[in-house]
Design a protein around this motif. Sequence first.
Motif, PDB file in Angstrom:
ATOM      1  N   VAL A  56       0.863  -1.179   0.000  1.00  0.00           N
ATOM      2  CA  VAL A  56       0.000   0.000   0.000  1.00  0.00           C
ATOM      3  C   VAL A  56       0.901   1.231   0.000  1.00  0.00           C
ATOM      4  O   VAL A  56       1.800   1.342   0.817  1.00  0.00           O
ATOM      5  CB  VAL A  56      -0.903   0.017   1.265  1.00  0.00           C
ATOM      6  N   SER A  57       0.667   2.135  -0.923  1.00  0.00           N
ATOM      7  CA  SER A  57       1.528   3.321  -0.989  1.00  0.00           C
ATOM      8  C   SER A  57       1.221   4.248   0.181  1.00  0.00           C
ATOM      9  O   SER A  57       0.078   4.395   0.581  1.00  0.00           O
ATOM     10  CB  SER A  57       1.297   4.066  -2.308  1.00  0.00           C
ATOM     11  N   THR A  58       2.257   4.881   0.711  1.00  0.00           N
ATOM     12  CA  THR A  58       2.065   5.770   1.858  1.00  0.00           C
ATOM     13  C   THR A  58       1.260   7.008   1.482  1.00  0.00           C
ATOM     14  O   THR A  58       0.733   7.692   2.336  1.00  0.00           O
ATOM     15  CB  THR A  58       3.425   6.226   2.439  1.00  0.00           C
ATOM     16  N   GLN A  59       1.150   7.271   0.191  1.00  0.00           N
ATOM     17  CA  GLN A  59       0.374   8.429  -0.265  1.00  0.00           C
ATOM     18  C   GLN A  59      -1.083   8.313   0.191  1.00  0.00           C
ATOM     19  O   GLN A  59      -1.728   9.301   0.511  1.00  0.00           O
ATOM     20  CB  GLN A  59       0.426   8.492  -1.800  1.00  0.00           C
ATOM     21  N   ASN A  60      -1.619   7.087   0.202  1.00  0.00           N
ATOM     22  CA  ASN A  60      -3.008   6.860   0.580  1.00  0.00           C
ATOM     23  C   ASN A  60      -3.157   6.463   2.044  1.00  0.00           C
ATOM     24  O   ASN A  60      -4.245   6.165   2.494  1.00  0.00           O
ATOM     25  CB  ASN A  60      -3.618   5.760  -0.297  1.00  0.00           C
ATOM     26  N   ALA A  61      -2.061   6.441   2.779  1.00  0.00           N
ATOM     27  CA  ALA A  61      -2.115   5.978   4.158  1.00  0.00           C
ATOM     28  C   ALA A  61      -2.550   7.097   5.098  1.00  0.00           C
ATOM     29  O   ALA A  61      -2.270   8.267   4.870  1.00  0.00           O
ATOM     30  CB  ALA A  61      -0.753   5.450   4.576  1.00  0.00           C
ATOM     31  N   ILE A  62      -3.244   6.687   6.163  1.00  0.00           N
ATOM     32  CA  ILE A  62      -3.645   7.626   7.205  1.00  0.00           C
ATOM     33  C   ILE A  62      -2.566   7.616   8.284  1.00  0.00           C
ATOM     34  O   ILE A  62      -2.214   6.569   8.811  1.00  0.00           O
ATOM     35  CB  ILE A  62      -5.011   7.222   7.805  1.00  0.00           C
ATOM     36  N   THR A  63      -2.050   8.786   8.613  1.00  0.00           N
ATOM     37  CA  THR A  63      -1.046   8.911   9.670  1.00  0.00           C
ATOM     38  C   THR A  63      -1.752   9.153  11.006  1.00  0.00           C
ATOM     39  O   THR A  63      -2.973   9.341  11.047  1.00  0.00           O
ATOM     40  CB  THR A  63      -0.108  10.093   9.385  1.00  0.00           C
ATOM     41  N   LEU A  64      -0.976   9.184  12.089  1.00  0.00           N
ATOM     42  CA  LEU A  64      -1.561   9.483  13.406  1.00  0.00           C
ATOM     43  C   LEU A  64      -2.224  10.861  13.398  1.00  0.00           C
ATOM     44  O   LEU A  64      -3.311  11.039  13.946  1.00  0.00           O
ATOM     45  CB  LEU A  64      -0.473   9.444  14.486  1.00  0.00           C
ATOM     46  N   LYS A  65      -1.561  11.843  12.760  1.00  0.00           N
ATOM     47  CA  LYS A  65      -2.150  13.188  12.684  1.00  0.00           C
ATOM     48  C   LYS A  65      -3.454  13.155  11.894  1.00  0.00           C
ATOM     49  O   LYS A  65      -4.425  13.831  12.249  1.00  0.00           O
ATOM     50  CB  LYS A  65      -1.163  14.165  12.033  1.00  0.00           C
ATOM     51  N   SER A  92      -5.446  10.558  11.492  1.00  0.00           N
ATOM     52  CA  SER A  92      -6.429   9.836  12.305  1.00  0.00           C
ATOM     53  C   SER A  92      -7.009  10.766  13.370  1.00  0.00           C
ATOM     54  O   SER A  92      -8.220  10.789  13.604  1.00  0.00           O
ATOM     55  CB  SER A  92      -5.767   8.621  12.968  1.00  0.00           C
ATOM     56  N   ALA A  93      -6.137  11.556  14.008  1.00  0.00           N
ATOM     57  CA  ALA A  93      -6.578  12.513  15.031  1.00  0.00           C
ATOM     58  C   ALA A  93      -7.554  13.523  14.435  1.00  0.00           C
ATOM     59  O   ALA A  93      -8.566  13.872  15.050  1.00  0.00           O
ATOM     60  CB  ALA A  93      -5.373  13.228  15.638  1.00  0.00           C
ATOM     61  N   ALA A  94      -7.277  13.980  13.214  1.00  0.00           N
ATOM     62  CA  ALA A  94      -8.142  14.961  12.550  1.00  0.00           C
ATOM     63  C   ALA A  94      -9.519  14.367  12.250  1.00  0.00           C
ATOM     64  O   ALA A  94     -10.546  15.036  12.418  1.00  0.00           O
ATOM     65  CB  ALA A  94      -7.480  15.446  11.257  1.00  0.00           C
ATOM     66  N   ILE A  95      -9.551  13.103  11.827  1.00  0.00           N
ATOM     67  CA  ILE A  95     -10.824  12.424  11.536  1.00  0.00           C
ATOM     68  C   ILE A  95     -11.669  12.313  12.811  1.00  0.00           C
ATOM     69  O   ILE A  95     -12.873  12.575  12.821  1.00  0.00           O
ATOM     70  CB  ILE A  95     -10.570  11.018  10.942  1.00  0.00           C
ATOM     71  N   ILE A  96     -11.027  11.939  13.910  1.00  0.00           N
ATOM     72  CA  ILE A  96     -11.737  11.763  15.176  1.00  0.00           C
ATOM     73  C   ILE A  96     -12.255  13.097  15.702  1.00  0.00           C
ATOM     74  O   ILE A  96     -13.395  13.192  16.172  1.00  0.00           O
ATOM     75  CB  ILE A  96     -10.835  11.059  16.210  1.00  0.00           C
ATOM     76  N   GLU A 140      -9.675   2.750   3.973  1.00  0.00           N
ATOM     77  CA  GLU A 140     -10.229   3.781   3.083  1.00  0.00           C
ATOM     78  C   GLU A 140     -11.050   4.792   3.877  1.00  0.00           C
ATOM     79  O   GLU A 140     -11.844   4.424   4.741  1.00  0.00           O
ATOM     80  CB  GLU A 140     -11.124   3.134   2.023  1.00  0.00           C
ATOM     81  N   LEU A 141     -10.868   6.075   3.550  1.00  0.00           N
ATOM     82  CA  LEU A 141     -11.609   7.142   4.219  1.00  0.00           C
ATOM     83  C   LEU A 141     -13.120   6.953   4.043  1.00  0.00           C
ATOM     84  O   LEU A 141     -13.898   7.197   4.962  1.00  0.00           O
ATOM     85  CB  LEU A 141     -11.176   8.504   3.667  1.00  0.00           C
ATOM     86  N   LYS A 142     -13.508   6.482   2.859  1.00  0.00           N
ATOM     87  CA  LYS A 142     -14.931   6.268   2.574  1.00  0.00           C
ATOM     88  C   LYS A 142     -15.532   5.242   3.543  1.00  0.00           C
ATOM     89  O   LYS A 142     -16.653   5.410   4.036  1.00  0.00           O
ATOM     90  CB  LYS A 142     -15.091   5.777   1.127  1.00  0.00           C
ATOM     91  N   LYS A 143     -14.763   4.219   3.863  1.00  0.00           N
ATOM     92  CA  LYS A 143     -15.233   3.180   4.786  1.00  0.00           C
ATOM     93  C   LYS A 143     -15.329   3.736   6.220  1.00  0.00           C
ATOM     94  O   LYS A 143     -16.282   3.446   6.951  1.00  0.00           O
ATOM     95  CB  LYS A 143     -14.272   1.986   4.747  1.00  0.00           C
ATOM     96  N   ILE A 144     -14.335   4.539   6.609  1.00  0.00           N
ATOM     97  CA  ILE A 144     -14.351   5.153   7.943  1.00  0.00           C
ATOM     98  C   ILE A 144     -15.567   6.063   8.074  1.00  0.00           C
ATOM     99  O   ILE A 144     -16.292   6.027   9.077  1.00  0.00           O
ATOM    100  CB  ILE A 144     -13.053   5.964   8.193  1.00  0.00           C
ATOM    101  N   THR A 161     -10.246   4.084  12.634  1.00  0.00           N
ATOM    102  CA  THR A 161      -9.442   4.635  11.534  1.00  0.00           C
ATOM    103  C   THR A 161      -8.320   3.671  11.153  1.00  0.00           C
ATOM    104  O   THR A 161      -7.586   3.898  10.208  1.00  0.00           O
ATOM    105  CB  THR A 161      -8.797   5.976  11.939  1.00  0.00           C
ATOM    106  N   GLY A 162      -8.189   2.606  11.935  1.00  0.00           N
ATOM    107  CA  GLY A 162      -7.060   1.695  11.767  1.00  0.00           C
ATOM    108  C   GLY A 162      -5.934   2.017  12.733  1.00  0.00           C
ATOM    109  O   GLY A 162      -5.071   1.186  13.003  1.00  0.00           O
ATOM    110  N   LEU A 163      -5.941   3.251  13.270  1.00  0.00           N
ATOM    111  CA  LEU A 163      -4.948   3.674  14.264  1.00  0.00           C
ATOM    112  C   LEU A 163      -5.610   3.973  15.606  1.00  0.00           C
ATOM    113  O   LEU A 163      -5.026   3.775  16.662  1.00  0.00           O
ATOM    114  CB  LEU A 163      -4.191   4.920  13.785  1.00  0.00           C
ATOM    115  N   HIS A 164      -6.847   4.493  15.542  1.00  0.00           N
ATOM    116  CA  HIS A 164      -7.636   4.747  16.741  1.00  0.00           C
ATOM    117  C   HIS A 164      -9.012   4.115  16.562  1.00  0.00           C
ATOM    118  O   HIS A 164      -9.588   4.192  15.485  1.00  0.00           O
ATOM    119  CB  HIS A 164      -7.854   6.254  16.974  1.00  0.00           C
ATOM    120  N   LYS A 165      -9.504   3.513  17.646  1.00  0.00           N
ATOM    121  CA  LYS A 165     -10.884   3.032  17.645  1.00  0.00           C
ATOM    122  C   LYS A 165     -11.668   3.899  18.613  1.00  0.00           C
ATOM    123  O   LYS A 165     -11.220   4.132  19.732  1.00  0.00           O
ATOM    124  CB  LYS A 165     -10.952   1.570  18.088  1.00  0.00           C
ATOM    125  N   MET A 166     -12.810   4.405  18.175  1.00  0.00           N
ATOM    126  CA  MET A 166     -13.611   5.265  19.041  1.00  0.00           C
ATOM    127  C   MET A 166     -14.952   4.628  19.334  1.00  0.00           C
ATOM    128  O   MET A 166     -15.707   4.288  18.429  1.00  0.00           O
ATOM    129  CB  MET A 166     -13.814   6.638  18.401  1.00  0.00           C
TER     130      MET A 166
END
Length: 205
Positions: free
Chosen positions: A3-12, A14-18, A122-126, A190-195
């Motif tokens: 998976v390319s890092t371009q499409n990856a969600i980072t901790l930052k 993930s924090a923004a999504i939450i 995927e952001l769409k799935k989140i 998000t794959g990094l945080h579960k809420m």
Amino acid sequence: MSVSTQNAITLKGSAAIIVEYLNYGINSILFQRGIYPPEQFTSVQQYGLTILMSKDDKIKVFLQKVLDQVQEWLARNEVEKVSMVITNVHTKEVLECWDFKVLNETSFGPKMDPDNPTSSKELKKIQAEIRDVMRQIAATISYLPLIEQICTFDVLIHTLKNSEVPEQWNETAEVRIQNAQTVQLKSFSTGLHKMSTIVNYKMTD
């Protein structure tokens, strides 16, 4: 499959999504629970839903300040939960507490870089998972007790003990509700945080 890092969600990221979810979720609760008059809200489209957001500048500034700090702590995995507390203005009694619990998933992922964890979800799935939670928040009005008193709200952040707390912030005790009933809503990840979202409320006498 790489998976390319371009499409990856980072901790930052993930924090923004939450934090985005918390902003929409808290506003939706304020509207659904009638904490402020309906004319003080405006509708926006998010997650494929119509969500009511406060137009009050004081509330917007307060939430922005709190959630900016939450985002900073989340990006360092220092948040255990965020609590939205609804309190009777006159008696100071806590009537409801919405707990948004955070589970750090970075240690569970296979082959995850501990120094730079990423998620390929995927952001769409989140966002679809968040949509399900938002629908549940909107549906709570059908079974939570009617709030007839004049109420106010506050947001508490439960951090790790070693977290650096800004000077203007105060430490506070755990919120307790007498004869509390609890409802567990759906969770999202998000794959990094579960809420997980949980509402604790006081049974009416």
